[in-house]
Design a protein around this motif. Structure first.
Motif, PDB file in Angstrom:
ATOM      1  N   ALA A  20       0.784  -1.265   0.057  1.00 48.61           N
ATOM      2  CA  ALA A  20       0.283   0.088   0.123  1.00 48.61           C
ATOM      3  C   ALA A  20       0.828   1.339   0.022  1.00 48.61           C
ATOM      4  O   ALA A  20       0.092   2.348  -0.224  1.00 48.61           O
ATOM      5  N   ALA A  21       2.158   1.387   0.269  1.00 43.84           N
ATOM      6  CA  ALA A  21       2.809   2.358   0.223  1.00 43.84           C
ATOM      7  C   ALA A  21       4.030   2.362  -0.941  1.00 43.84           C
ATOM      8  O   ALA A  21       5.153   3.135  -1.018  1.00 43.84           O
ATOM      9  N   ASP A  22       3.903   1.291  -1.796  1.00 42.89           N
ATOM     10  CA  ASP A  22       4.863   1.187  -2.835  1.00 42.89           C
ATOM     11  C   ASP A  22       4.883   2.372  -3.830  1.00 42.89           C
ATOM     12  O   ASP A  22       6.016   2.534  -4.447  1.00 42.89           O
ATOM     13  N   HIS A  23       3.965   2.998  -3.940  1.00 38.00           N
ATOM     14  CA  HIS A  23       3.854   4.257  -4.882  1.00 38.00           C
ATOM     15  C   HIS A  23       4.447   5.509  -4.445  1.00 38.00           C
ATOM     16  O   HIS A  23       4.690   6.493  -5.075  1.00 38.00           O
ATOM     17  N   LEU A  24       4.802   5.469  -2.819  1.00 37.31           N
ATOM     18  CA  LEU A  24       5.098   6.780  -2.283  1.00 37.31           C
ATOM     19  C   LEU A  24       6.690   7.229  -2.736  1.00 37.31           C
ATOM     20  O   LEU A  24       6.936   8.588  -2.828  1.00 37.31           O
ATOM     21  N   PRO A  25       7.537   6.404  -2.838  1.00 38.57           N
ATOM     22  CA  PRO A  25       8.968   6.897  -3.124  1.00 38.57           C
ATOM     23  C   PRO A  25       9.270   7.574  -4.355  1.00 38.57           C
ATOM     24  O   PRO A  25       8.449   7.290  -5.598  1.00 38.57           O
ATOM     25  N   VAL A  54       8.983  12.182   8.567  1.00 37.82           N
ATOM     26  CA  VAL A  54       7.355  12.358   9.061  1.00 37.82           C
ATOM     27  C   VAL A  54       7.050  10.854   9.303  1.00 37.82           C
ATOM     28  O   VAL A  54       7.010  10.039   8.487  1.00 37.82           O
ATOM     29  N   TYR A  55       6.585  10.684  10.442  1.00 36.35           N
ATOM     30  CA  TYR A  55       6.157   9.334  11.011  1.00 36.35           C
ATOM     31  C   TYR A  55       4.830   9.507  11.172  1.00 36.35           C
ATOM     32  O   TYR A  55       4.166  10.635  11.718  1.00 36.35           O
ATOM     33  N   VAL A  56       3.985   8.606  10.491  1.00 37.96           N
ATOM     34  CA  VAL A  56       2.556   8.767  10.323  1.00 37.96           C
ATOM     35  C   VAL A  56       1.966   7.336  11.368  1.00 37.96           C
ATOM     36  O   VAL A  56       2.495   6.335  10.973  1.00 37.96           O
ATOM     37  N   TYR A  57       1.058   7.910  12.217  1.00 31.95           N
ATOM     38  CA  TYR A  57       0.576   6.803  13.174  1.00 31.95           C
ATOM     39  C   TYR A  57      -0.752   6.710  13.423  1.00 31.95           C
ATOM     40  O   TYR A  57      -1.475   7.890  13.020  1.00 31.95           O
ATOM     41  N   PRO A  58      -1.563   5.674  13.775  1.00 33.71           N
ATOM     42  CA  PRO A  58      -2.788   5.572  13.675  1.00 33.71           C
ATOM     43  C   PRO A  58      -3.527   6.502  14.920  1.00 33.71           C
ATOM     44  O   PRO A  58      -4.304   7.261  14.473  1.00 33.71           O
ATOM     45  N   VAL A 137      -2.075  11.864  -1.262  1.00 37.09           N
ATOM     46  CA  VAL A 137      -0.833  10.749  -1.754  1.00 37.09           C
ATOM     47  C   VAL A 137      -1.224   9.314  -1.801  1.00 37.09           C
ATOM     48  O   VAL A 137      -0.346   8.590  -2.049  1.00 37.09           O
ATOM     49  N   GLY A 138      -2.338   9.026  -1.379  1.00 36.34           N
ATOM     50  CA  GLY A 138      -2.788   7.568  -1.203  1.00 36.34           C
ATOM     51  C   GLY A 138      -2.133   7.174   0.159  1.00 36.34           C
ATOM     52  O   GLY A 138      -1.568   5.860  -0.042  1.00 36.34           O
ATOM     53  N   LEU A 139      -1.847   7.720   1.021  1.00 31.00           N
ATOM     54  CA  LEU A 139      -1.395   6.996   2.420  1.00 31.00           C
ATOM     55  C   LEU A 139      -2.434   5.768   2.619  1.00 31.00           C
ATOM     56  O   LEU A 139      -3.618   6.029   2.788  1.00 31.00           O
ATOM     57  N   PRO A 140      -1.894   4.565   3.237  1.00 29.61           N
ATOM     58  CA  PRO A 140      -2.662   3.578   3.511  1.00 29.61           C
ATOM     59  C   PRO A 140      -3.382   3.831   4.959  1.00 29.61           C
ATOM     60  O   PRO A 140      -2.951   4.388   5.704  1.00 29.61           O
ATOM     61  N   THR A 141      -4.485   3.270   4.781  1.00 31.90           N
ATOM     62  CA  THR A 141      -5.330   3.582   6.189  1.00 31.90           C
ATOM     63  C   THR A 141      -6.400   2.145   6.529  1.00 31.90           C
ATOM     64  O   THR A 141      -6.293   1.119   5.609  1.00 31.90           O
ATOM     65  N   PHE A 142      -6.911   1.851   7.756  1.00 25.98           N
ATOM     66  CA  PHE A 142      -7.730   0.908   8.212  1.00 25.98           C
ATOM     67  C   PHE A 142      -8.636   1.436   9.021  1.00 25.98           C
ATOM     68  O   PHE A 142      -8.250   2.546   9.336  1.00 25.98           O
ATOM     69  N   GLU A 143      -9.696   0.593   9.175  1.00 25.43           N
ATOM     70  CA  GLU A 143     -10.740   1.062  10.016  1.00 25.43           C
ATOM     71  C   GLU A 143     -10.786   0.247  11.232  1.00 25.43           C
ATOM     72  O   GLU A 143     -10.312  -1.043  11.323  1.00 25.43           O
ATOM     73  N   ALA A 144     -11.131   0.785  12.377  1.00 28.30           N
ATOM     74  CA  ALA A 144     -11.031   0.282  13.767  1.00 28.30           C
ATOM     75  C   ALA A 144     -11.896   1.132  14.664  1.00 28.30           C
ATOM     76  O   ALA A 144     -11.674   2.366  14.403  1.00 28.30           O
ATOM     77  N   GLY A 145     -12.817   0.509  15.439  1.00 29.03           N
ATOM     78  CA  GLY A 145     -13.757   1.277  16.159  1.00 29.03           C
ATOM     79  C   GLY A 145     -14.346   2.282  15.694  1.00 29.03           C
ATOM     80  O   GLY A 145     -14.796   3.244  16.249  1.00 29.03           O
TER      81      GLY A 145
END
Length: 188
Positions: A20-25, A54-58, A137-145
């Motif tokens: 899901a992050a292969d396109h970012l570089p 940049v660190y991206v966290y849930p 930029v299409g950062l990967p996401t997920f769903e929780a709660g």
């Protein structure tokens, strides 16, 4: 019983690289303007004109509030506080590599400010509660709660381009160390 956000359970599931992050570089850092814990707003592209990590966290845990149902069972979800504290503790080392730090999550500006104050985070934590960066930029996401959250990743940008992506990040408390090792290797 209170949850200890500063440590990681021993049996956390390891996230796998789902591509899901292969396109970012090589991607340009977009002109996304987000609220900062240092006050006002910060334009990510402007910040990335120099070397930027940049660190991206849930999401970080909050004292007195339960984690989302099944949080520890979601690969890569747990560990935002140890990750942020590791970057905080290594901030001077990043400075020696001419790298600024920014943390980003989907939490509200108020939640980010509370966390920054509680954990003494001196660099900007940005609130992307509308997922503008995910859209740009299409950062990967997920769903929780019932929430849409970022999957944990870190990128290094230079001259407004993403030059390195760390994804998936595991264990999160060693992410700062891994990024510093990459910066050191690049310098030699």
């Amino acid at each position: 019983m209170s949850t200890d956000f500063s440590s990681l359970p021993a049996d956390l599931p390891v996230p796998v690289d789902d591509g899901a992050a292969d396109h970012l570089p090589g991607s340009r850092v977009p002109n996304v303007v987000l609220p900062s814990t240092l006050g006002g707003e910060l334009d990510l592209a402007q910040a990335a004109s120099e070397r930027l990590v940049v660190y991206v966290y849930p999401r970080t845990g909050r004292p007195g509030e339960p984690l989302p149902e099944g949080w520890d069972d979601i690969p890569g979800a747990r560990g935002c506080t140890p990750q942020s504290c590791a970057f905080r503790d290594a901030q001077q080392q990043f400075g020696r590599h001419a790298a600024s730090l920014i943390g980003i999550s989907t939490q509200t500006p108020e939640e980010q400010a509370e966390f920054a104050q509680r954990e003494h985070i001196a660099y900007p934590l940005l609130s992307d509660h509308e997922l503008a960066l995910a859209e740009a930029v299409g950062l990967p996401t997920f769903e929780a709660g019932g929430l849409r959250l970022y999957k944990r990743l870190t990128f290094v940008a230079e001259e407004c381009r993403i030059v390195k992506v760390f994804y998936p990040v595991f264990p999160p408390d060693r992410n700062a160390e891994d990024v510093l090792a990459w910066l050191q290797a690049r310098a030699t």
